[in-house]
Design a protein around this motif. Sequence first.
Motif, PDB file in Angstrom:
ATOM      1  N   GLY A   1     -12.702  15.205 -42.114  1.00 16.47           N
ATOM      2  CA  GLY A   1     -13.813  13.882 -40.743  1.00 16.47           C
ATOM      3  C   GLY A   1     -13.912  14.346 -39.398  1.00 16.47           C
ATOM      4  N   PRO A   2     -14.537  14.033 -39.115  1.00 16.90           N
ATOM      5  CA  PRO A   2     -15.301  14.673 -37.205  1.00 16.90           C
ATOM      6  C   PRO A   2     -14.096  16.240 -36.952  1.00 16.90           C
ATOM      7  CG  PRO A   2     -14.064  12.498 -36.777  1.00 16.90           C
ATOM      8  CD  PRO A   2     -14.599  13.165 -37.983  1.00 16.90           C
TER       9      PRO A   2
ATOM     10  N   LEU B   1     -16.238   9.107 -39.899  1.00 17.67           N
ATOM     11  CA  LEU B   1     -17.156   8.360 -38.887  1.00 17.67           C
ATOM     12  C   LEU B   1     -18.561   7.907 -40.004  1.00 17.67           C
ATOM     13  CD1 LEU B   1     -18.396  12.175 -38.711  1.00 17.67           C
ATOM     14  CD2 LEU B   1     -19.050  10.263 -36.851  1.00 17.67           C
TER      15      LEU B   1
ATOM     16  N   GLN C   1     -18.499   4.401 -38.971  1.00 17.81           N
ATOM     17  CA  GLN C   1     -19.637   4.122 -37.388  1.00 17.81           C
ATOM     18  C   GLN C   1     -20.466   3.792 -37.187  1.00 17.81           C
ATOM     19  OE1 GLN C   1     -17.055   6.868 -34.892  1.00 17.81           O
ATOM     20  NE2 GLN C   1     -14.719   5.941 -36.027  1.00 17.81           N
TER      21      GLN C   1
ATOM     22  N   GLY D   1     -22.527   7.398 -38.023  1.00 11.31           N
ATOM     23  CA  GLY D   1     -22.098   7.964 -38.403  1.00 11.31           C
ATOM     24  C   GLY D   1     -22.269   9.029 -39.067  1.00 11.31           C
TER      25      GLY D   1
ATOM     26  N   SER E   1     -22.560  12.806 -39.307  1.00  7.15           N
ATOM     27  CA  SER E   1     -21.477  13.332 -40.474  1.00  7.15           C
ATOM     28  C   SER E   1     -22.697  14.192 -41.315  1.00  7.15           C
ATOM     29  CB  SER E   1     -20.823  12.051 -41.630  1.00  7.15           C
ATOM     30  OG  SER E   1     -21.379  11.919 -41.740  1.00  7.15           O
TER      31      SER E   1
ATOM     32  N   GLY F   1      -7.394  15.980 -34.741  1.00 13.06           N
ATOM     33  CA  GLY F   1      -8.576  14.345 -34.890  1.00 13.06           C
ATOM     34  C   GLY F   1      -7.146  13.474 -35.217  1.00 13.06           C
TER      35      GLY F   1
ATOM     36  N   ALA G   1     -14.192   9.652 -33.084  1.00 11.32           N
ATOM     37  CA  ALA G   1     -14.045  10.093 -33.630  1.00 11.32           C
ATOM     38  C   ALA G   1     -15.060  11.392 -32.014  1.00 11.32           C
ATOM     39  CB  ALA G   1     -15.595  10.503 -34.401  1.00 11.32           C
TER      40      ALA G   1
END
Length: 415
Positions: free
Chosen positions: A10-11, A40, A43, A55, A59, A327, A335
């Motif tokens: 993820g982010p 992400l 979003q 998002g 990403s 996170g 994010a």
Amino acid sequence: MDNAIIIGAGPAGLTAAVTCAEKGLEVVVIDEYMRAGGRLLGQLYEEPNGNWWNGIKESNKLYKKAVDLGVNFHLNTAVNNIENSNGIWTIYTERDTFHTPSLLLATGAAEAPIPVPGWTLPGVMSVGAAQVMTNVHRVKPGERGVIIGVNVLSAAIAMELQLAGVEVASLTLPKTNQMTQDSGKPKEVLDSLLHVSHMAPSPFIRYGSKLMKNDFMKKFGVKFYPKKGVKMWDIPIQLRKAVTEIYGENEVEGVTLATINADGEVVSGSEEHIPVDFVCIAGGLYPLAELAAVAGCPFYLVEELGGYVPLHNERMETPLVGLYVAGNITGIEGAKVAAAQGRTAGLSMAHYAGMDELDGEIKNSIEWTEQTRDSAHIQFHPKIEAGRKKILKQWDAYQSNKERSVVTNRQGGIT
């Protein structure tokens, strides 16, 4: 053996991977999903300056940058177990076994379900599932639906569904019971809704939300809240209505909606049937921290962070040498905050790998995380700062107890 392994793409995980790779580390990223990006990917919202936060684009940029830097990705790969022996972390998956002295857990968050009678019918899903279907796979969850559970996440996703041409008939509450707890009480829900009121297109709503900051006005607001709700993005936000049942023969056909009083109790005889073809349930998010538990990391329950979180400091270090977190595993935030934490974790991992003169960068990264948090467009928990202070206080207490134990053992002749 890899210099650094990151579980979660993820982010936070992607940013940490880029940071580590930029510092010359050999990095492996493992994620159970088929595509990098995590939350992400779903979003999509408009920021205060008028720009759109997409998002998927964000990403893709992070993933491409990581690949260009030589990061090795193992997607569609679930982690079964992790353990530490002689300072080396071993990560077990269905396909391979990995070894590293430095491991980051960036596993994100999971949705908390709210049980509602009829929730096993086809067409009932979590609000996050509807977001992924709509924003990632470009598939409508249905034509007309109801979202049960009014919170920051459901309000934001309701707007995204509207943008995709999906009619959201109502954002409403679940019937109060032992499982739903505060999510069925209008006053408690109003607290969370105030944190997305700035996103409302109506100046009246934005101004009215400012009057709701004190407790008296909240009670007043709930008591006289319109039974038909207040519209945001043309979606009725109904704090004086609750779904008592989802009905249908072989799939969702509608919901039974009842009026509730200020305490969340159903007003007898007020039930009505609302035809819909899908229902989203929004119970909020909690840190997905099972792997940290498997590793033996200490935990603390911090409600302001969304639940149980692994003990960590501002450098994203845990008490276990070589284990880091970043996170939503550390608390539910957006994010951008997760990415900022990922950078800090990546710098700390590089420092642990022997790269000197990173203290200044780490300090700047911690400050950037705080600034990002302060300017966040959406806050999932209104008292996130208090939660962060609580976990840091627990960290200090843990370190003090550890130091006292070392001194006591030395005095007793134990080494």
